[in-house]
Design an enzyme around this catalytic site. Structure first.
Site, mmCIF file in Angstrom:
data_model
loop_
_atom_site.group_PDB
_atom_site.id
_atom_site.type_symbol
_atom_site.label_atom_id
_atom_site.label_comp_id
_atom_site.label_asym_id
_atom_site.label_seq_id
_atom_site.Cartn_x
_atom_site.Cartn_y
_atom_site.Cartn_z
ATOM 1 N N TYR A 40 128.478 -65.554 -38.371
ATOM 2 C CA TYR A 40 127.156 -64.915 -38.328
ATOM 3 C C TYR A 40 127.318 -63.404 -38.144
ATOM 4 O O TYR A 40 126.686 -62.616 -38.859
ATOM 5 C CB TYR A 40 126.324 -65.492 -37.189
ATOM 6 C CG TYR A 40 124.981 -64.821 -37.018
ATOM 7 C CD1 TYR A 40 123.908 -65.161 -37.831
ATOM 8 C CD2 TYR A 40 124.791 -63.824 -36.063
ATOM 9 C CE1 TYR A 40 122.675 -64.541 -37.689
ATOM 10 C CE2 TYR A 40 123.565 -63.191 -35.913
ATOM 11 C CZ TYR A 40 122.511 -63.558 -36.725
ATOM 12 O OH TYR A 40 121.294 -62.927 -36.584
ATOM 13 N N LYS A 62 126.110 -60.328 -40.809
ATOM 14 C CA LYS A 62 125.232 -59.218 -40.461
ATOM 15 C C LYS A 62 125.961 -57.871 -40.571
ATOM 16 O O LYS A 62 125.350 -56.863 -40.956
ATOM 17 C CB LYS A 62 124.663 -59.417 -39.059
ATOM 18 C CG LYS A 62 123.726 -60.617 -38.943
ATOM 19 C CD LYS A 62 122.565 -60.530 -39.933
ATOM 20 C CE LYS A 62 121.557 -61.641 -39.741
ATOM 21 N NZ LYS A 62 120.416 -61.570 -40.691
ATOM 22 N N SER A 103 118.596 -57.542 -39.839
ATOM 23 C CA SER A 103 119.978 -57.736 -39.435
ATOM 24 C C SER A 103 119.960 -58.282 -38.010
ATOM 25 O O SER A 103 119.204 -59.202 -37.700
ATOM 26 C CB SER A 103 120.731 -56.408 -39.538
ATOM 27 O OG SER A 103 122.065 -56.531 -39.110
#
Length: 274
Positions: free
Chosen positions: A148, A152, A134
């Protein structure tokens, strides 16, 4: 006893560094990448210790086939490291539909597909360790990386749930959460949304923040940490990597707790009376 370790995105960056570290100590590695030619160096150096496999993690059936091939070749899979992914830079408003969907396809769904593929094998073994790469940006947010961040955050929620579901099968689950590192994640591997001038000051401030000397960690320094994680009899659910990750996450979590406390009365009143 040597382990069989499957690493996605093993042709560059963290994946390649970790693959080399495991191979050098005698483990066997299934190294996957979109471009199998980029994995040739590992094969040349380590021979039969490594099984290179071409894999686009966006293809669910290909993920199943790659995992099954790994099992057939080495007889088992002890560790899965879901490392494949990339960065998408751009303000939320700047990001196109296709850019957002592609980011989630690789960073989230790719992780899901490979995880689902390996679970039957590990359940049958009654042992295994799934490690999802992650980011500390899966715990806190940064501007210019909204999609993004979202990918995650999604991996974090998926993995925490997974850990609760598979513990009884003897499967360990961990999240690795690096801060910024000097890989090509923000260079050649990154994608940029079409810029809007209005977000220039936000981007300038972000660039200034990450230009602090020493902000980016040295990728090779992570190998020892990953080896310790893989070898731990009781690995943690979360492992932060880098000297900036812990203080950054702690600051944000302290602010969140303070905000929750400030609005506690409103929150409790919203429950209604019983």
């Amino acid at each position: 006893m040597s382990k069989v370790i499957l690493i996605t995105g093993a042709s560059r960056g963290f994946g390649k560094i970790w693959a080399e570290a495991f191979l050098k100590r005698g483990d066997r590695v299934v190294a996957t990448g979109r471009n199998i030619e980029a994995l040739q160096g590992l094969s040349d150096q380590f021979g039969d210790q490594v099984l290179p496999v071409q894999l686009d993690v966006n293809d669910r059936q290909a993920c199943v086939e790659a995992v099954n091939r790994a099992k057939e070749h080495f007889g088992r899979i002890d560790v899965l490291i879901n490392n494949a992914g990339y960065g998408l830079f751009g303000a939320v408003e700047e990001t196109s539909e296709q850019e957002a969907r592609s980011q989630m396809e690789t960073n989230f769904f790719g992780v899901l597909w490979v995880t689902q593929a390996v679970l039957p094998i590990m359940r049958a073994q009654k042992a295994g360790h799934i490690i999802q790469v992650s980011s500390y940006l899966g715990l806190i947010a940064a501007p210019v990386l909204g999609i993004y961040n979202a990918s995650k955050f999604a991996v974090e929620g998926l993995t925490e749930t997974l850990a609760l579901e598979v513990k009884a099968f003897g499967i360990n689950v961990s999240l690795v959460e690096p801060n910024g590192y000097a890989t090509d994640w923000s260079g050649e591997s990154a994608f940029q949304a079409k810029p809007m001038e209005i977000y220039g000051p936000v981007k300038d401030a972000f660039q200034k923040a990450v230009s602090v000397p020493g902000f980016f960690g040295q990728p090779a320094a992570t190998a020892e940490a990953i080896i310790k994680l893989v070898d731990a009899p009781h690995p943690p659910l979360r492992l932060l990597l880098g000297s900036f990750a812990y203080p950054s996450v702690r600051k944000v979590y302290e602010e969140r707790l303070a905000s929750f406390e400030e609005w506690k009365a409103v929150s409790e009143a919203a429950h209604g009376s019983n």
